[in-house]
Design a protein around this motif. Sequence first.
Motif, mmCIF file in Angstrom:
data_model
loop_
_atom_site.group_PDB
_atom_site.id
_atom_site.type_symbol
_atom_site.label_atom_id
_atom_site.label_comp_id
_atom_site.label_asym_id
_atom_site.label_seq_id
_atom_site.Cartn_x
_atom_site.Cartn_y
_atom_site.Cartn_z
ATOM 1 N N LEU A 334 0.894 -1.054 -0.024
ATOM 2 C CA LEU A 334 -0.099 0.109 0.033
ATOM 3 C C LEU A 334 0.777 1.254 0.001
ATOM 4 O O LEU A 334 0.542 2.212 -0.318
ATOM 5 C CB LEU A 334 -0.927 -0.124 1.113
ATOM 6 N N GLY A 343 -5.018 0.198 -10.223
ATOM 7 C CA GLY A 343 -6.413 -0.297 -9.585
ATOM 8 C C GLY A 343 -6.376 -1.682 -9.183
ATOM 9 O O GLY A 343 -7.129 -2.281 -8.358
ATOM 10 N N SER A 346 -6.125 -2.225 -5.380
ATOM 11 C CA SER A 346 -7.340 -1.911 -4.761
ATOM 12 C C SER A 346 -8.198 -3.051 -4.682
ATOM 13 O O SER A 346 -8.935 -3.266 -3.762
ATOM 14 C CB SER A 346 -7.836 -0.604 -5.188
ATOM 15 N N ARG A 349 -7.336 -5.959 -2.930
ATOM 16 C CA ARG A 349 -7.670 -5.941 -1.312
ATOM 17 C C ARG A 349 -8.976 -5.959 -1.354
ATOM 18 O O ARG A 349 -9.359 -6.496 -0.110
ATOM 19 C CB ARG A 349 -6.866 -4.565 -1.128
ATOM 20 N N ALA A 350 -9.848 -5.134 -2.097
ATOM 21 C CA ALA A 350 -11.309 -5.546 -1.718
ATOM 22 C C ALA A 350 -11.937 -6.766 -1.694
ATOM 23 O O ALA A 350 -12.763 -7.189 -0.944
ATOM 24 C CB ALA A 350 -12.044 -4.594 -2.942
ATOM 25 N N TRP A 364 -14.874 0.452 0.431
ATOM 26 C CA TRP A 364 -14.177 1.665 0.161
ATOM 27 C C TRP A 364 -12.774 1.251 -0.951
ATOM 28 O O TRP A 364 -12.434 2.012 -1.997
ATOM 29 C CB TRP A 364 -13.227 2.160 1.456
ATOM 30 N N SER A 365 -12.382 0.140 -0.943
ATOM 31 C CA SER A 365 -11.367 -0.426 -1.743
ATOM 32 C C SER A 365 -11.891 -0.721 -3.323
ATOM 33 O O SER A 365 -11.247 -0.348 -4.121
ATOM 34 C CB SER A 365 -10.710 -1.762 -1.287
ATOM 35 N N TYR A 366 -13.249 -1.174 -3.247
ATOM 36 C CA TYR A 366 -13.843 -1.405 -4.703
ATOM 37 C C TYR A 366 -14.092 0.047 -5.463
ATOM 38 O O TYR A 366 -13.715 0.094 -6.348
ATOM 39 C CB TYR A 366 -15.104 -1.939 -4.409
ATOM 40 N N GLU A 368 -12.380 2.554 -4.643
ATOM 41 C CA GLU A 368 -10.958 3.365 -5.179
ATOM 42 C C GLU A 368 -10.503 2.713 -6.465
ATOM 43 O O GLU A 368 -10.095 3.335 -7.375
ATOM 44 C CB GLU A 368 -9.976 2.979 -4.000
ATOM 45 N N ALA A 369 -10.794 1.239 -6.497
ATOM 46 C CA ALA A 369 -10.350 0.709 -7.579
ATOM 47 C C ALA A 369 -11.217 1.115 -8.867
ATOM 48 O O ALA A 369 -10.575 1.258 -10.045
ATOM 49 C CB ALA A 369 -10.582 -0.960 -7.550
#
Length: 405
Positions: A334, A343, A346, A349-350, A364-366, A368-369
């Motif tokens: 990260l 992307g 992210s 991680r999602a 949040w991670s989705y 961000e991706a």
Amino acid sequence: MLAATVRVTRDLDLAEECAQDAYLRALVVWRRDGIPRRPGAWLTTVARNRATDLLRRETVLRRALPLLVLDDAGGAEPEPGGIGDDRLRLIFTCCHPALSRAAQVALTLRLLCGLSTAEVARAFLVPEPTMAARITRAKKKIAVARIPYRVPSAAELPERVGAVLEVVHLVYTTGHAAPVGERLVRTELTGGAIGLARMVHALLPGAAEVAGLLALLLLSEARRDTRVTPEGRLVLLAEQDRSRWDAALIAEGSALVVRALTNRPPTRYAVQAAITAVHAEAPDWASTDWPEICGLYDVLLALWPNPVVALNRAVALGMRDGPEAGLAALEPLLAEPALATYGYLSAARAELLHRVGRWEEALWSYQEALTLIGNAVERDFLERKLIEVRAARDDPNPPGRRAGS
């Protein structure tokens, strides 16, 4: 067309100008007279004729630097054991050892392989302005230093093959998961890369590095028809219909992997191909040998320390040891500058957060991706994942946690 025109101009910039002139001419003539039966040949003829006209002018001749001193005259046949394909000849020519490896690859991808500056930047995990400046510097070095570009002889191929293979690999990966656009796969890039890899393998049949790259491309290509539904939706590896994978490509790629791995130490392409072969040879997702894949990623990371390799290794650890282990392996990445706008970090991680039920963090991670990924097929997939996670978050009686994907 560019490769054929360079054989007339012996100058990259002038050949680009003539190619652009041919496109402009086509916009006028084809609208009036219709598209010719062989549009590629028409464009090439116009570009070469334009080049011939320009070369008659002494002022153009004086500024035509750097000269591309080709080892054949006009349409003469190349030397025995040399390069017969115009495009591959020019790729080997551009991968000149006087330039840095990064400059060789970037310049070749931009000039000869159909990639935009933004796509080349993405392949190198650098900002677009950085890559534009790198390409400009490389072209200036050629002109100022008057580097004599010559198509290498058969004996000189091995010293340039590493850069050529990197070009071919990056062309394939850009086509395999197109960074922007409506299609997931750009078959003109993946097919072209495989064709080039086959030609290099024919030139250097005993080179383990070449065999490894060709194996990697063939094994990856074997899954192509199952990666998207007829409606255009992304299908993850876990959900693909393996009966539709191309058995002939898998057999050919697997045989090449065995040959490539006989070299010690193995090349990074051979190890990447071995990882892909483990997936290809598993009868179903549940049978995937994750310990073997994780071990191969450890070898690959030692051979080729690369943040994307580390990311893929973390995902594999998440499958072998559970999502918490995968999240722990992702944590140091990260803060990796090269992955700041990547992307897939992210998205990975999602997925792991989703699997452990950390809904808000997964959302949040989705999201961000979604801000970082420009391909429409992948964006549609991420949007559907967001709906799925929101539903799971709001469900008072969620089903059991699903297997990873």
